[in-house]
Write a protein that holds these residues in place. Structure first.
Motif, mmCIF file in Angstrom:
data_model
loop_
_atom_site.group_PDB
_atom_site.id
_atom_site.type_symbol
_atom_site.label_atom_id
_atom_site.label_comp_id
_atom_site.label_asym_id
_atom_site.label_seq_id
_atom_site.Cartn_x
_atom_site.Cartn_y
_atom_site.Cartn_z
ATOM 1 N N ALA A 218 70.481 79.943 81.215
ATOM 2 C CA ALA A 218 68.883 79.367 81.104
ATOM 3 C C ALA A 218 68.476 79.358 81.573
ATOM 4 N N GLN A 219 68.903 78.116 80.407
ATOM 5 C CA GLN A 219 68.438 77.129 79.790
ATOM 6 C C GLN A 219 68.615 76.370 80.948
ATOM 7 N N GLU A 220 69.858 75.905 81.649
ATOM 8 C CA GLU A 220 69.763 74.400 82.547
ATOM 9 C C GLU A 220 68.757 75.580 83.485
ATOM 10 N N TYR A 221 68.549 77.024 84.164
ATOM 11 C CA TYR A 221 67.602 76.538 85.334
ATOM 12 C C TYR A 221 66.129 76.625 84.751
ATOM 13 N N ARG A 222 66.314 76.574 83.272
ATOM 14 C CA ARG A 222 64.665 76.076 82.736
ATOM 15 C C ARG A 222 64.491 77.408 82.673
ATOM 16 N N ILE A 223 64.573 78.626 82.880
ATOM 17 C CA ILE A 223 63.525 79.594 82.789
ATOM 18 C C ILE A 223 63.315 80.187 81.517
ATOM 19 N N SER A 224 64.667 79.951 80.547
ATOM 20 C CA SER A 224 64.068 80.259 78.908
ATOM 21 C C SER A 224 62.646 79.817 78.272
ATOM 22 N N GLU A 225 61.900 78.731 78.912
ATOM 23 C CA GLU A 225 60.620 77.959 78.402
ATOM 24 C C GLU A 225 59.916 78.915 78.642
ATOM 25 N N ARG A 226 60.573 79.625 80.152
ATOM 26 C CA ARG A 226 58.399 79.926 81.160
ATOM 27 C C ARG A 226 58.283 81.810 80.094
ATOM 28 N N SER A 227 58.699 82.022 79.748
ATOM 29 C CA SER A 227 58.471 83.342 78.962
ATOM 30 C C SER A 227 58.962 84.339 80.134
ATOM 31 N N LYS A 228 60.484 83.938 80.632
ATOM 32 C CA LYS A 228 61.171 85.223 81.646
ATOM 33 C C LYS A 228 62.601 85.557 80.927
ATOM 34 N N ILE A 229 62.649 86.201 79.747
ATOM 35 C CA ILE A 229 63.403 86.507 79.378
ATOM 36 C C ILE A 229 63.191 87.243 78.752
ATOM 37 N N PHE A 230 63.283 88.617 78.050
ATOM 38 C CA PHE A 230 62.740 89.658 76.666
ATOM 39 C C PHE A 230 64.372 89.939 76.286
ATOM 40 N N TRP A 231 64.132 90.718 74.969
ATOM 41 C CA TRP A 231 64.914 91.204 74.065
ATOM 42 C C TRP A 231 64.772 92.625 74.207
ATOM 43 N N GLY A 232 65.863 93.104 74.234
ATOM 44 C CA GLY A 232 66.588 94.305 73.534
ATOM 45 C C GLY A 232 67.843 94.644 73.428
ATOM 46 N N THR A 233 67.776 96.269 73.516
ATOM 47 C CA THR A 233 69.205 96.781 72.904
ATOM 48 C C THR A 233 69.650 97.454 73.510
#
Length: 286
Positions: A218-233
């Motif tokens: 996700a870092q290498e494709y840079r989606i971690s910078e774009r509010s694309k990944i959310f947290w849950g349980t």
């Protein structure tokens, strides 16, 4: 602010024998069959908000839930829960149930499990669901990836199917649960490509090597910078504290090596991600 974007609700009468059989293989340790509103509220003490829904997976994962339990949780704990409807498009009354859940029960989104219901995202029975979601600004959370359930066609969990639907319905906000493991790279590239597609990391920390590689990708494709990944349980399949601690400790397994690290910025951005700012056009006031 911490929002759990993936919380399951049901009552004891919704649990079928398949649940106990299947969950024996879902993760290390046991999974509690208790997920009634009071139990879940207590489990969510550390989070500010929780997006919750029941499951209509009676013949696959062993939970045959009802939207009324979600509405009950929201009514009893309105400051904690935001409710989504559960849809099983095999049912002849699927759209009537969805309309009731939205219009009468005031639920704010939709949850669907293609593999659990045995219905592909490309199936014509999904068209009215997509159209209703678009017309009413309802995000669609989808279980993507694999499962412990034997009676579930895994090919329907491939993220490439999301790419096709996202193209057909650019105004439909779509969320791929569990990073579509083990097809996380497919999930990441689809989320990167499609502005209306997001993903989330629920129920991944207990496979730390897989989780580490997902986050590095996700870092290498840079989606971690774009509010694309959310947290849950994915409660009750995972708890709040273990999910947070597991994410924050993800680099421990590569200490002393030359392997790349998941940045603290990536980790904290996921933990403090806010779906209410992104999953609804114009945002959702809670």
């Amino acid at each position: 602010m911490i929002v759990d974007c993936h919380v399951n609700l049901w009552k004891p009468e919704h649990v079928r024998p398949l649940f106990a059989v299947g969950t024996a293989y879902s993760r290390p340790g046991s999974v509690s069959p208790q997920a009634d509103p009071d139990t879940v509220y207590a489990a969510m003490a550390e989070v500010d908000k929780a997006i919750a829904f029941t499951l209509r997976y009676g013949d696959s994962a062993g939970i045959d839930g009802d939207d009324d339990v979600t509405a009950e949780a929201v009514a009893k704990y309105p400051d904690k829960f935001v409710g989504f409807a559960a849809v099983d498009p095999r049912r002849p009354d699927a759209m009537a149930l969805l309309e009731r859940a939205h219009q009468d029960l005031k639920l704010k989104g939709v949850k669907f499990g293609p593999i659990y219901n045995g219905v592909s995202l490309l199936d014509p029975r999904m068209v009215p669901v997509y159209e209703y979601c678009v017309a009413n600004n309802l995000p669609l959370t989808m279980h993507m990836g694999t499962t412990f359930a034997e009676n579930a066609p895994i090919e329907y969990g491939r993220p490439m199917l999301v790419d096709e639907i996202a193209s057909r319905y650019p105004d439909l906000k779509m969320i791929m649960a569990h990073m579509a493991h083990p097809w996380a790279d497919e999930c990441i590239v689809v989320a990167r490509k499609r502005p209306n597609v997001y993903c989330e990391v629920s129920a991944l920390f207990y496979r730390p090597w897989q989780f580490y590689n997902i986050l590095i990708s996700a870092q290498e494709y840079r989606i971690s910078e774009r509010s694309k990944i959310f947290w849950g349980t994915d409660y009750p399949f995972a708890g709040v504290r273990e999910s947070i601690d597991g994410l924050r400790a993800i680099n421990a397994q590569v200490e002393g090596t030359a392997l790349p690290r998941v940045s603290s910025e990536t980790i904290e951005a996921i933990i403090h991600s806010n779906p209410f700012e992104h999953w609804w056009h114009g945002g959702l006031q809670t």
